[in-house]
Design a protein around this motif. Structure first.
Motif, short mmCIF file in Angstrom:
data_model
loop_
_atom_site.label_atom_id
_atom_site.label_comp_id
_atom_site.label_asym_id
_atom_site.label_seq_id
_atom_site.Cartn_x
_atom_site.Cartn_y
_atom_site.Cartn_z
N LEU A 25 -38.28 11.16 28.44
CA LEU A 25 -36.97 11.72 28.13
C LEU A 25 -37.00 12.51 26.83
O LEU A 25 -36.40 13.59 26.72
CB LEU A 25 -35.92 10.62 28.08
N ALA A 26 -37.71 12.01 25.83
CA ALA A 26 -37.85 12.74 24.56
C ALA A 26 -38.57 14.06 24.79
O ALA A 26 -38.22 15.09 24.19
CB ALA A 26 -38.60 11.89 23.54
N LEU A 27 -39.55 14.07 25.68
CA LEU A 27 -40.26 15.31 26.01
C LEU A 27 -39.31 16.30 26.69
O LEU A 27 -39.37 17.50 26.41
CB LEU A 27 -41.46 15.01 26.91
N LEU A 35 -34.72 21.01 21.51
CA LEU A 35 -34.21 20.24 20.39
C LEU A 35 -35.26 19.24 19.94
O LEU A 35 -36.12 18.85 20.71
CB LEU A 35 -32.94 19.48 20.79
N ASP A 36 -35.16 18.84 18.69
CA ASP A 36 -36.07 17.83 18.16
C ASP A 36 -35.50 16.45 18.47
O ASP A 36 -34.45 16.09 17.93
CB ASP A 36 -36.23 18.01 16.65
N PRO A 37 -36.13 15.68 19.34
CA PRO A 37 -35.60 14.37 19.68
C PRO A 37 -35.61 13.39 18.50
O PRO A 37 -34.94 12.36 18.55
CB PRO A 37 -36.52 13.87 20.80
N HIS A 38 -36.32 13.72 17.44
CA HIS A 38 -36.40 12.87 16.25
C HIS A 38 -35.45 13.32 15.15
O HIS A 38 -35.53 12.87 14.02
CB HIS A 38 -37.83 12.82 15.72
N SER A 39 -34.51 14.21 15.48
CA SER A 39 -33.58 14.74 14.50
C SER A 39 -32.33 13.88 14.34
O SER A 39 -31.51 14.14 13.48
CB SER A 39 -33.15 16.16 14.89
N GLY A 40 -32.16 12.88 15.19
CA GLY A 40 -30.96 12.06 15.15
C GLY A 40 -29.96 12.44 16.21
O GLY A 40 -28.91 11.81 16.34
N VAL A 84 -26.21 21.90 29.18
CA VAL A 84 -25.79 20.82 28.30
C VAL A 84 -24.32 20.96 27.95
O VAL A 84 -23.75 22.03 28.05
CB VAL A 84 -26.61 20.77 26.98
N MET A 85 -23.72 19.87 27.53
CA MET A 85 -22.33 19.90 27.07
C MET A 85 -22.20 18.94 25.90
O MET A 85 -22.74 17.84 25.93
CB MET A 85 -21.39 19.47 28.18
N ARG A 86 -21.49 19.37 24.88
CA ARG A 86 -21.26 18.52 23.73
C ARG A 86 -19.99 17.70 23.95
O ARG A 86 -18.99 18.23 24.41
CB ARG A 86 -21.12 19.35 22.46
N LEU A 87 -20.07 16.43 23.61
CA LEU A 87 -18.92 15.53 23.68
C LEU A 87 -18.64 15.00 22.28
O LEU A 87 -19.57 14.83 21.49
CB LEU A 87 -19.20 14.33 24.59
N SER A 88 -17.37 14.74 21.98
CA SER A 88 -17.06 14.09 20.71
C SER A 88 -17.50 12.63 20.81
O SER A 88 -17.78 12.11 21.89
CB SER A 88 -15.55 14.16 20.43
N ARG A 89 -17.53 11.97 19.69
CA ARG A 89 -17.92 10.56 19.68
C ARG A 89 -16.95 9.74 20.54
O ARG A 89 -17.37 8.88 21.30
CB ARG A 89 -17.94 10.04 18.24
N ALA A 90 -15.66 10.03 20.44
CA ALA A 90 -14.66 9.29 21.23
C ALA A 90 -14.86 9.53 22.72
O ALA A 90 -14.75 8.60 23.53
CB ALA A 90 -13.25 9.71 20.81
N GLN A 91 -15.15 10.77 23.11
CA GLN A 91 -15.39 11.08 24.52
C GLN A 91 -16.64 10.38 25.02
O GLN A 91 -16.65 9.85 26.14
CB GLN A 91 -15.53 12.59 24.72
#
Length: 116
Positions: A25-27, A35-40, A84-91
């Motif tokens: 999955l990181a790959l 994206l860098d999977p180690h970026s947080g 991809v889609m960005r979600l807020s933390r609450a979502q």
């Protein structure tokens, strides 16, 4: 739910093979999302049936993989553009709880004029 810092979770549109572990999955994050999977960054993956999800996040000391299966029904998956889609933390937390994340709306609150 494990969500690193203030980073926004990213949802991958296409279902993934749920036999994949954290390294595969990181790959995918690195090669397909660039994206860098180690970026947080927190990445949410879905199963083909939509009743399972995996959350991948680097917590600073190691890769964390969370796996959830709903006993009844399926998660409310958003329509995603560009893969991809960005979600807020609450979502993302509503999605993780099996709730309809689209009903999660942030409200702006006016600052008080005086301390009370």
């Amino acid at each position: 739910m494990i969500v690193a810092g203030a980073r926004q979770p990213i949802l991958i549109a296409k279902p993934v093979d749920f036999r994949c572990g954290h390294q595969a999955l990181a790959l995918m994050v690195q090669t397909e999302l660039k994206l860098d999977p180690h970026s947080g960054v927190t990445v949410i993956f879905r199963s083909k049936r939509g009743d399972r999800l995996k959350i991948l996040v680097w917590d600073g000391t190691g890769m964390v993989l969370t796996y959830k299966v709903l006993e009844h029904g399926s998660f409310a998956w958003p329509k995603v553009q560009d893969g991809v889609m960005r979600l807020s933390r609450a979502q993302a937390e509503a999605l993780f709880e099996g709730l309809d994340w689209r009903r999660t709306v942030a409200r702006r609150v006016a600052a008080p004029t005086a301390a009370g």
